[in-house]
Design a protein around this motif. Sequence first.
Motif, PDB file in Angstrom:
ATOM      1  N   TYR A  82     -28.741  11.275 -11.289  1.00  0.00           N
ATOM      2  CA  TYR A  82     -29.027  10.246 -12.231  1.00  0.00           C
ATOM      3  C   TYR A  82     -29.803   9.136 -11.258  1.00  0.00           C
ATOM      4  O   TYR A  82     -30.654   8.404 -11.760  1.00  0.00           O
ATOM      5  N   ILE A  83     -28.996   8.854 -10.090  1.00  0.00           N
ATOM      6  CA  ILE A  83     -29.793   7.625  -9.339  1.00  0.00           C
ATOM      7  C   ILE A  83     -31.318   8.034  -8.758  1.00  0.00           C
ATOM      8  O   ILE A  83     -32.068   7.213  -8.952  1.00  0.00           O
ATOM      9  N   ALA A  84     -31.599   9.177  -8.348  1.00  0.00           N
ATOM     10  CA  ALA A  84     -32.760   9.774  -8.108  1.00  0.00           C
ATOM     11  C   ALA A  84     -34.000   9.717  -9.308  1.00  0.00           C
ATOM     12  O   ALA A  84     -35.019   9.441  -9.074  1.00  0.00           O
ATOM     13  N   THR A  85     -33.443   9.892 -10.647  1.00  0.00           N
ATOM     14  CA  THR A  85     -34.022   9.903 -11.430  1.00  0.00           C
ATOM     15  C   THR A  85     -34.375   8.685 -12.646  1.00  0.00           C
ATOM     16  O   THR A  85     -34.765   8.734 -13.531  1.00  0.00           O
ATOM     17  N   GLY A  86     -33.385   7.722 -12.160  1.00  0.00           N
ATOM     18  CA  GLY A  86     -33.558   6.500 -12.798  1.00  0.00           C
ATOM     19  C   GLY A  86     -32.801   6.606 -14.340  1.00  0.00           C
ATOM     20  O   GLY A  86     -32.611   5.751 -15.320  1.00  0.00           O
ATOM     21  N   GLN A  87     -31.599   7.338 -14.267  1.00  0.00           N
ATOM     22  CA  GLN A  87     -30.932   7.364 -15.109  1.00  0.00           C
ATOM     23  C   GLN A  87     -29.699   6.483 -15.068  1.00  0.00           C
ATOM     24  O   GLN A  87     -29.579   5.723 -13.988  1.00  0.00           O
ATOM     25  N   ASP A  88     -28.869   6.187 -16.199  1.00  0.00           N
ATOM     26  CA  ASP A  88     -27.638   5.363 -15.947  1.00  0.00           C
ATOM     27  C   ASP A  88     -26.810   5.895 -15.330  1.00  0.00           C
ATOM     28  O   ASP A  88     -26.057   6.927 -15.988  1.00  0.00           O
ATOM     29  N   PRO A  89     -26.363   5.373 -14.062  1.00  0.00           N
ATOM     30  CA  PRO A  89     -25.486   6.383 -13.355  1.00  0.00           C
ATOM     31  C   PRO A  89     -24.088   6.134 -13.852  1.00  0.00           C
ATOM     32  O   PRO A  89     -23.216   6.911 -13.327  1.00  0.00           O
ATOM     33  N   ALA A  90     -23.803   5.010 -14.727  1.00  0.00           N
ATOM     34  CA  ALA A  90     -22.320   5.025 -15.309  1.00  0.00           C
ATOM     35  C   ALA A  90     -21.998   6.363 -16.322  1.00  0.00           C
ATOM     36  O   ALA A  90     -20.935   6.502 -16.550  1.00  0.00           O
ATOM     37  N   GLN A  91     -23.358   6.811 -16.851  1.00  0.00           N
ATOM     38  CA  GLN A  91     -22.966   8.103 -17.309  1.00  0.00           C
ATOM     39  C   GLN A  91     -22.559   9.172 -16.743  1.00  0.00           C
ATOM     40  O   GLN A  91     -22.166  10.239 -17.286  1.00  0.00           O
ATOM     41  N   ASN A  92     -22.241   8.970 -15.406  1.00  0.00           N
ATOM     42  CA  ASN A  92     -21.950   9.906 -14.569  1.00  0.00           C
ATOM     43  C   ASN A  92     -20.226  10.594 -15.025  1.00  0.00           C
ATOM     44  O   ASN A  92     -20.132  11.651 -14.935  1.00  0.00           O
ATOM     45  N   VAL A  93     -19.832   9.375 -15.751  1.00  0.00           N
ATOM     46  CA  VAL A  93     -18.309   9.822 -16.011  1.00  0.00           C
ATOM     47  C   VAL A  93     -18.094  10.935 -16.736  1.00  0.00           C
ATOM     48  O   VAL A  93     -17.361  11.873 -16.461  1.00  0.00           O
ATOM     49  N   GLU A  94     -18.587  10.938 -17.735  1.00  0.00           N
ATOM     50  CA  GLU A  94     -18.519  12.037 -18.969  1.00  0.00           C
ATOM     51  C   GLU A  94     -19.531  13.209 -18.570  1.00  0.00           C
ATOM     52  O   GLU A  94     -19.340  14.412 -19.011  1.00  0.00           O
ATOM     53  N   SER A  95     -20.454  12.832 -18.001  1.00  0.00           N
ATOM     54  CA  SER A  95     -21.598  13.760 -17.805  1.00  0.00           C
ATOM     55  C   SER A  95     -21.265  14.760 -16.489  1.00  0.00           C
ATOM     56  O   SER A  95     -21.715  15.895 -16.485  1.00  0.00           O
ATOM     57  N   SER A  96     -20.216  14.494 -15.870  1.00  0.00           N
ATOM     58  CA  SER A  96     -19.664  15.309 -14.892  1.00  0.00           C
ATOM     59  C   SER A  96     -18.677  16.321 -15.345  1.00  0.00           C
ATOM     60  O   SER A  96     -17.706  17.117 -14.421  1.00  0.00           O
ATOM     61  N   HIS A  97     -18.407  16.267 -16.400  1.00  0.00           N
ATOM     62  CA  HIS A  97     -17.098  17.342 -17.085  1.00  0.00           C
ATOM     63  C   HIS A  97     -17.752  18.621 -16.888  1.00  0.00           C
ATOM     64  O   HIS A  97     -19.146  18.907 -17.013  1.00  0.00           O
TER      65      HIS A  97
END
Length: 153
Positions: free
Chosen positions: A110-125
């Motif tokens: 997410y950080i490398a591709t400019g995504q919202d890193p806060a979406q990591n919370v549920e995206s890491s399920h």
Amino acid sequence: GDAMGMNMVSKGVQNVLDFLQTDFPDMDVIGISGNYCSDKKPAAVNWIEGRGKSVVCEATIKGDVVRKVLKTSVESLVELNMLKNLTGSAMAGALGGFNAHASNIVAAIYIATGQDPAQNVESSHCITMMEAVNDGKDLHVSVTMPSIEVGTV
């Protein structure tokens, strides 16, 4: 594209409301949210129903690769996955976290591709499954991620 876009929708709605308010100065603007979307929160609804993209990846790794590269055995990895990723996570009350730190990989991408890193919370399920196949010689690994919130083009 197929952007995640919640912030874009919010900005667009704000622009429309600002425009309308010039013609209707007495208009009251209120926000209503039940927060059922559970945006940026580790909620069961995202684990169960998915949100964004749902992905399943699987691979079979030859036993000799497991021994030479990973320096272990197929049997040991299957047991470790069951004890750590599945049983340990369940005992800890994990919600969508039955894996070996998928959040590290998701956050980095997410950080490398400019995504919202806060979406990591549920995206890491994520749930990681392992089993011995081909008479126990090879390792079958599957990773299921039901809630990857990402913008794509």
